[in-house]
Motif scaffolding. Structure first.
Motif, short mmCIF file in Angstrom:
data_model
loop_
_atom_site.label_atom_id
_atom_site.label_comp_id
_atom_site.label_asym_id
_atom_site.label_seq_id
_atom_site.Cartn_x
_atom_site.Cartn_y
_atom_site.Cartn_z
N THR A 107 0.92 73.35 4.03
CA THR A 107 2.23 73.78 4.59
C THR A 107 3.45 73.27 3.48
O THR A 107 4.36 73.97 3.45
CB THR A 107 2.45 72.35 5.42
OG1 THR A 107 1.54 72.44 6.49
CG2 THR A 107 3.69 72.36 6.26
N LYS A 108 2.99 72.66 2.29
CA LYS A 108 3.90 72.28 1.40
C LYS A 108 4.15 73.60 0.46
O LYS A 108 5.20 73.89 0.11
CB LYS A 108 3.50 71.28 0.39
CG LYS A 108 3.84 69.97 1.28
CD LYS A 108 3.11 68.61 0.22
CE LYS A 108 3.42 67.45 0.83
NZ LYS A 108 2.92 66.12 0.23
N LEU A 109 2.99 74.06 0.22
CA LEU A 109 2.93 75.51 -0.59
C LEU A 109 3.87 76.57 0.21
O LEU A 109 4.44 77.30 -0.38
CB LEU A 109 1.40 76.00 -0.65
CG LEU A 109 0.73 75.34 -1.69
CD1 LEU A 109 -0.83 75.71 -1.89
CD2 LEU A 109 1.24 75.40 -3.13
N ILE A 114 8.55 79.96 0.64
CA ILE A 114 9.77 80.20 0.98
C ILE A 114 10.91 79.77 0.16
O ILE A 114 11.95 80.70 0.11
CB ILE A 114 10.06 79.49 2.79
CG1 ILE A 114 8.81 79.99 3.42
CG2 ILE A 114 11.23 79.64 3.23
CD1 ILE A 114 8.61 79.40 4.92
N VAL A 115 10.93 78.79 -0.10
CA VAL A 115 12.19 78.16 -1.19
C VAL A 115 12.34 78.97 -2.42
O VAL A 115 13.25 79.56 -2.70
CB VAL A 115 11.99 76.69 -1.49
CG1 VAL A 115 13.06 76.25 -2.73
CG2 VAL A 115 12.26 75.80 -0.25
N ASN A 116 11.17 79.25 -3.24
CA ASN A 116 10.97 80.21 -4.23
C ASN A 116 11.61 81.67 -3.81
O ASN A 116 12.37 82.25 -4.63
CB ASN A 116 9.59 80.24 -4.79
CG ASN A 116 9.17 78.98 -5.63
OD1 ASN A 116 10.07 78.36 -6.23
ND2 ASN A 116 7.83 78.84 -5.58
N ALA A 117 11.17 82.33 -2.80
CA ALA A 117 11.72 83.37 -2.26
C ALA A 117 13.06 83.50 -1.95
O ALA A 117 13.77 84.35 -2.48
CB ALA A 117 10.91 83.84 -1.16
N VAL A 118 13.63 82.39 -1.35
CA VAL A 118 15.09 82.35 -0.88
C VAL A 118 15.94 82.27 -2.57
O VAL A 118 16.66 82.81 -2.50
CB VAL A 118 15.25 81.03 -0.14
CG1 VAL A 118 16.87 80.93 0.00
CG2 VAL A 118 14.75 81.45 1.31
N SER A 119 15.12 81.45 -3.33
CA SER A 119 15.88 81.14 -4.68
C SER A 119 15.94 82.45 -5.42
O SER A 119 16.68 82.81 -6.01
CB SER A 119 15.10 80.13 -5.61
OG SER A 119 15.30 79.00 -4.69
N LEU A 120 14.82 83.34 -5.32
CA LEU A 120 14.65 84.63 -6.07
C LEU A 120 15.62 85.45 -5.60
O LEU A 120 16.47 86.14 -6.46
CB LEU A 120 13.36 85.09 -5.84
CG LEU A 120 12.92 86.60 -6.70
CD1 LEU A 120 13.29 86.29 -8.13
CD2 LEU A 120 11.64 87.01 -6.41
N VAL A 121 15.78 85.59 -4.02
CA VAL A 121 16.99 86.60 -3.52
C VAL A 121 18.20 85.83 -3.67
O VAL A 121 19.08 86.78 -4.16
CB VAL A 121 16.63 86.29 -1.78
CG1 VAL A 121 17.63 87.12 -1.24
CG2 VAL A 121 15.23 87.06 -1.48
N ALA A 122 18.57 84.69 -3.98
CA ALA A 122 19.63 84.33 -4.29
C ALA A 122 20.05 84.55 -5.62
O ALA A 122 21.09 85.07 -6.02
CB ALA A 122 19.83 82.44 -4.30
N VAL A 123 19.23 84.37 -6.51
CA VAL A 123 19.46 84.47 -8.09
C VAL A 123 19.46 85.95 -8.14
O VAL A 123 20.32 86.60 -8.87
CB VAL A 123 18.01 84.21 -9.09
CG1 VAL A 123 18.26 84.73 -10.49
CG2 VAL A 123 18.11 82.63 -8.94
N ALA A 124 18.78 86.81 -7.55
CA ALA A 124 18.94 88.44 -7.39
C ALA A 124 20.37 88.66 -7.11
O ALA A 124 21.08 89.79 -7.44
CB ALA A 124 17.81 88.95 -6.84
N ALA A 125 20.81 88.15 -5.83
CA ALA A 125 22.09 88.52 -5.48
C ALA A 125 23.36 88.30 -6.36
O ALA A 125 23.99 88.69 -6.82
CB ALA A 125 22.19 87.74 -4.13
#
Length: 132
Positions: A107-109, A114-125
């Motif tokens: 669950t933590k992974l 999800i946090v990493n994906a969101v962070s990556l999308v935010a950084v990409a944006a």
């Protein structure tokens, strides 16, 4: 002639007495042999009785020893079964705890991904907005 008859009669009487003496000796030997045989047979029967008693005692001892060993084996077997059941239960509990820990880690992974994906999308944006 009378002398001769008397001598013949005496010889026959002597021979008869010898036969009687021989027969008496034969009877004494037979009686002595019977007494010896009777005594030997009585001793043999007595020894067989003693052997029979000893064999019965041995059978009783073996039976008692067998019963004690069976009881000890059953006690040991019950102890082993109880210990095995306890170990199986502990292993089952540990497995369930481990399964619960793995589920928590999974669950933590997932949240981390999800946090990493969101962070990556935010950084990409942010990078895309900065480059424009």
């Amino acid at each position: 002639m009378i002398d001769e008859k008397i001598n013949n009669s005496l010889r026959e009487l002597e021979q008869g007495l010898k036969n009687v003496e021989s027969a008496r000796k034969q009877v004494e030997k037979t009686v002595s042999s019977y007494d010896g045989l009777n005594k030997t047979t009585a001793e043999y029967v007595s020894q067989l009785g003693i052997i029979t008693t000893k064999v019965k005692e041995l059978v009783d001892s073996i039976g008692k020893d067998y019963d004690l060993k069976v009881k000890a084996f059953e006690k040991d077997r019950d102890t082993v079964i109880k210990a095995s059941n306890a170990a199986t239960e502990k292993l089952s509990n540990a497995t369930e705890e481990f399964k619960g820990s793995l589920f928590e880690i999974q669950t933590k992974l997932k949240y981390s991904l999800i946090v990493n994906a969101v962070s990556l999308v935010a950084v990409a944006a942010i990078v895309f907005l900065l480059l424009k």
